[in-house]
Design a protein around this motif. Structure first.
Motif, PDB file in Angstrom:
ATOM      1  N   MET A 142       0.828  -1.206   0.000  1.00  0.00           N
ATOM      2  CA  MET A 142       0.000   0.000   0.000  1.00  0.00           C
ATOM      3  C   MET A 142       0.869   1.266   0.000  1.00  0.00           C
ATOM      4  SD  MET A 142      -2.932   1.091   2.760  1.00  0.00           S
ATOM      5  CE  MET A 142      -1.840   0.723   4.114  1.00  0.00           C
ATOM      6  N   LEU A 143       1.959   1.241   0.758  1.00  0.00           N
ATOM      7  CA  LEU A 143       2.863   2.386   0.805  1.00  0.00           C
ATOM      8  C   LEU A 143       3.501   2.621  -0.561  1.00  0.00           C
ATOM      9  CD1 LEU A 143       4.637   1.643   4.209  1.00  0.00           C
ATOM     10  CD2 LEU A 143       2.858   3.357   3.773  1.00  0.00           C
ATOM     11  N   ASP A 152       4.087   5.783  -5.489  1.00  0.00           N
ATOM     12  CA  ASP A 152       4.172   5.789  -6.951  1.00  0.00           C
ATOM     13  C   ASP A 152       3.063   6.606  -7.603  1.00  0.00           C
ATOM     14  OD1 ASP A 152       6.419   4.214  -6.763  1.00  0.00           O
ATOM     15  OD2 ASP A 152       5.368   2.341  -7.222  1.00  0.00           O
ATOM     16  N   GLU A 153       1.895   6.583  -7.016  1.00  0.00           N
ATOM     17  CA  GLU A 153       0.762   7.329  -7.573  1.00  0.00           C
ATOM     18  C   GLU A 153       0.713   8.769  -7.088  1.00  0.00           C
ATOM     19  OE1 GLU A 153      -2.727   5.022  -6.671  1.00  0.00           O
ATOM     20  OE2 GLU A 153      -2.161   3.448  -8.096  1.00  0.00           O
ATOM     21  N   GLN A 154       1.626   9.122  -6.170  1.00  0.00           N
ATOM     22  CA  GLN A 154       1.632  10.467  -5.591  1.00  0.00           C
ATOM     23  C   GLN A 154       0.223  10.833  -5.114  1.00  0.00           C
ATOM     24  OE1 GLN A 154       4.573  12.683  -5.442  1.00  0.00           O
ATOM     25  NE2 GLN A 154       5.417  10.638  -5.623  1.00  0.00           N
ATOM     26  N   ALA A 155      -0.373   9.905  -4.369  1.00  0.00           N
ATOM     27  CA  ALA A 155      -1.769  10.005  -3.962  1.00  0.00           C
ATOM     28  C   ALA A 155      -2.035  11.034  -2.863  1.00  0.00           C
ATOM     29  CB  ALA A 155      -2.262   8.625  -3.504  1.00  0.00           C
ATOM     30  N   LEU A 165       5.614   8.481   4.048  1.00  0.00           N
ATOM     31  CA  LEU A 165       5.515   7.110   3.538  1.00  0.00           C
ATOM     32  C   LEU A 165       6.887   6.593   3.099  1.00  0.00           C
ATOM     33  CD1 LEU A 165       2.230   7.355   1.433  1.00  0.00           C
ATOM     34  CD2 LEU A 165       2.504   6.738   3.848  1.00  0.00           C
ATOM     35  N   ILE A 166       7.654   7.451   2.451  1.00  0.00           N
ATOM     36  CA  ILE A 166       9.013   7.087   2.033  1.00  0.00           C
ATOM     37  C   ILE A 166       9.859   6.781   3.265  1.00  0.00           C
ATOM     38  CG2 ILE A 166      11.154   8.000   1.024  1.00  0.00           C
ATOM     39  CD1 ILE A 166       9.286   9.492  -0.997  1.00  0.00           C
ATOM     40  N   GLU A 167       9.779   7.641   4.258  1.00  0.00           N
ATOM     41  CA  GLU A 167      10.549   7.410   5.475  1.00  0.00           C
ATOM     42  C   GLU A 167      10.125   6.111   6.149  1.00  0.00           C
ATOM     43  OE1 GLU A 167      12.101   9.577   9.529  1.00  0.00           O
ATOM     44  OE2 GLU A 167      10.277  10.352   8.594  1.00  0.00           O
TER      45      GLU A 167
END
Length: 106
Positions: free
Chosen positions: A17-18, A23-26, A35-37
């Motif tokens: 999910m993350l 990837d979708e820059q949601a 989320l990246i962290e």
């Protein structure tokens, strides 16, 4: 607390999910950075073998790291952009694993 969101999200169950949200820059950029962290923290938490874990647990942690690492490598450009939001202790161990030189002094 807001400051610990990435720690709560750093679970393998949330991993697909993350990745999708990143990837979708949601979400807004700051939320994407969290989320990246959280994925960086997931790799950090599963990187090194420790005597506090059984051999089985260390093997499982190694499998998780092997699953997470290539996904972070694919997203190095996004991680570099989020570097300012990633904790130094995480960068110190994660960035060398994914081929990023940090500008931050540890």
């Amino acid at each position: 607390m807001d400051q610990d969101e990435e720690l709560f999200l750093a679970e393998l169950d949330y991993f697909p999910m993350l990745l999708k949200a990143i990837d979708e820059q949601a979400y807004l950029k700051r939320k994407i950075d969290i989320l990246i962290e959280s994925i960086c923290v997931l790799l950090y938490d599963n990187t090194f073998q420790s005597e506090e874990y059984t051999d089985e647990e260390n093997e499982q942690r190694q499998r998780i790291a092997e699953e997470v690492r290539p996904e972070l490598i694919k997203r190095k450009d996004k991680i570099i952009k989020a570097e300012g939001y990633i904790r130094d202790y995480v960068k110190e161990f994660v960035f060398p694993q994914i081929g990023i030189a940090s500008n931050t002094r540890y």
